[in-house]
Write a protein that holds these residues in place. Structure first.
Motif, mmCIF file in Angstrom:
data_model
loop_
_atom_site.group_PDB
_atom_site.id
_atom_site.type_symbol
_atom_site.label_atom_id
_atom_site.label_comp_id
_atom_site.label_asym_id
_atom_site.label_seq_id
_atom_site.Cartn_x
_atom_site.Cartn_y
_atom_site.Cartn_z
ATOM 1 N N THR A 15 73.079 3.253 -35.306
ATOM 2 C CA THR A 15 72.005 2.562 -36.017
ATOM 3 C C THR A 15 72.559 2.068 -37.351
ATOM 4 O OG1 THR A 15 71.203 4.507 -37.206
ATOM 5 C CG2 THR A 15 70.266 4.099 -34.983
ATOM 6 N N PRO A 16 71.924 1.085 -37.971
ATOM 7 C CA PRO A 16 72.433 0.606 -39.267
ATOM 8 C C PRO A 16 72.555 1.704 -40.325
ATOM 9 C CG PRO A 16 70.884 -0.980 -38.367
ATOM 10 C CD PRO A 16 70.827 0.231 -37.471
ATOM 11 N N ASP A 17 71.546 2.578 -40.447
ATOM 12 C CA ASP A 17 71.617 3.646 -41.445
ATOM 13 C C ASP A 17 72.726 4.637 -41.116
ATOM 14 O OD1 ASP A 17 69.542 2.570 -42.937
ATOM 15 O OD2 ASP A 17 68.031 3.988 -42.182
ATOM 16 N N ALA A 18 72.810 5.071 -39.858
ATOM 17 C CA ALA A 18 73.836 6.037 -39.468
ATOM 18 C C ALA A 18 75.231 5.441 -39.647
ATOM 19 C CB ALA A 18 73.623 6.489 -38.023
ATOM 20 N N THR A 19 75.403 4.194 -39.284
ATOM 21 C CA THR A 19 76.701 3.532 -39.436
ATOM 22 C C THR A 19 77.101 3.457 -40.902
ATOM 23 O OG1 THR A 19 76.394 2.275 -37.405
ATOM 24 C CG2 THR A 19 77.980 1.401 -39.007
ATOM 25 N N ALA A 20 76.176 3.066 -41.776
ATOM 26 C CA ALA A 20 76.478 2.977 -43.208
ATOM 27 C C ALA A 20 76.815 4.352 -43.778
ATOM 28 C CB ALA A 20 75.304 2.361 -43.952
ATOM 29 N N VAL A 64 70.333 12.258 -39.532
ATOM 30 C CA VAL A 64 70.312 11.467 -40.759
ATOM 31 C C VAL A 64 69.317 12.122 -41.706
ATOM 32 C CG1 VAL A 64 69.657 9.236 -41.763
ATOM 33 C CG2 VAL A 64 71.063 9.306 -39.701
ATOM 34 N N ALA A 65 69.770 12.335 -42.939
ATOM 35 C CA ALA A 65 68.925 12.895 -43.994
ATOM 36 C C ALA A 65 68.397 11.738 -44.836
ATOM 37 C CB ALA A 65 69.743 13.840 -44.863
ATOM 38 N N ARG A 66 67.101 11.783 -45.106
ATOM 39 C CA ARG A 66 66.486 10.763 -45.970
ATOM 40 C C ARG A 66 65.759 11.462 -47.114
ATOM 41 N NH1 ARG A 66 66.432 8.473 -40.947
ATOM 42 N NH2 ARG A 66 67.222 6.334 -40.871
ATOM 43 N N TYR A 67 65.894 10.862 -48.283
ATOM 44 C CA TYR A 67 65.195 11.340 -49.466
ATOM 45 C C TYR A 67 64.202 10.269 -49.877
ATOM 46 C CZ TYR A 67 64.479 13.352 -54.106
ATOM 47 O OH TYR A 67 63.924 13.920 -55.225
ATOM 48 N N GLU A 68 62.919 10.631 -49.806
ATOM 49 C CA GLU A 68 61.853 9.652 -50.083
ATOM 50 C C GLU A 68 62.034 8.394 -49.231
ATOM 51 O OE1 GLU A 68 58.951 10.022 -52.207
ATOM 52 O OE2 GLU A 68 59.673 12.004 -51.718
#
Length: 161
Positions: A15-20, A64-68
């Protein structure tokens, strides 16, 4: 004041977030190792054929960890055998460190490993990654004999789940 929140979710590694996040992870560890910024080509090379396709059930999991809601970190677990999982690619972007996410990410990765049937978590790391080593020992990981070899492995840790 509103409490800032962390979320942790399984995600495909492409995914874009995981890749970045994977690119940022490799950039961070490679740049520290080489004591200079990694080039785009070096990051691309490091991510080629790196085995992340195994970080999906039943062989593993990638979180994937997300903050806010913002992508802040990642980590994976890979089943090595019937009872052991390996912790891999644990990373928080520098802007999100010190906010309680690292320990929470580690706990969620341990839960993911248990969900895959693991009873023990192992990992390898480098001596220069002092923040990672401090995180692992703070959360009950102890030094163990080497269970694998490679050019970027200096110390091995394990913990019963």
């Amino acid at each position: 004041m509103a409490r800032m929140t962390w979320t942790f979710s399984p995600e495909r590694v492409d995914t874009p977030d995981a890749t970045a996040l994977r690119r940022d992870y490799y950039d961070d560890v490679a740049s520290r190792y080489w004591k200079r910024p990694a080039t785009r080509a070096e990051i691309d090379g490091g991510l080629t054929n790196d085995g992340v396709e195994l970080l999906i059930p039943p062989t593993g999991q990638f979180l994937v960890a997300r903050y806010e809601g913002k992508p802040a970190g990642c980590g994976g677990v890979l089943l090595l055998d019937e009872g052991r999982a390996e912790l891999t690619r644990v990373f928080l972007r520098h802007a999100f460190r010190g906010l309680g996410g690292a320990g929470a990410l580690l706990g969620n990765l341990e839960d993911a490993a248990r969900g895959l049937g693991a009873r023990r978590m192992v990992l390898n790391t480098r001596l220069d990654l002092v923040e990672a080593r401090a995180l692992y020992t703070r959360h009950g990981y102890g030094e163990i004999p080497a269970y694998c070899t490679g050019p970027y492995m200096d110390i091995w840790y394990g913990k019963d789940l």
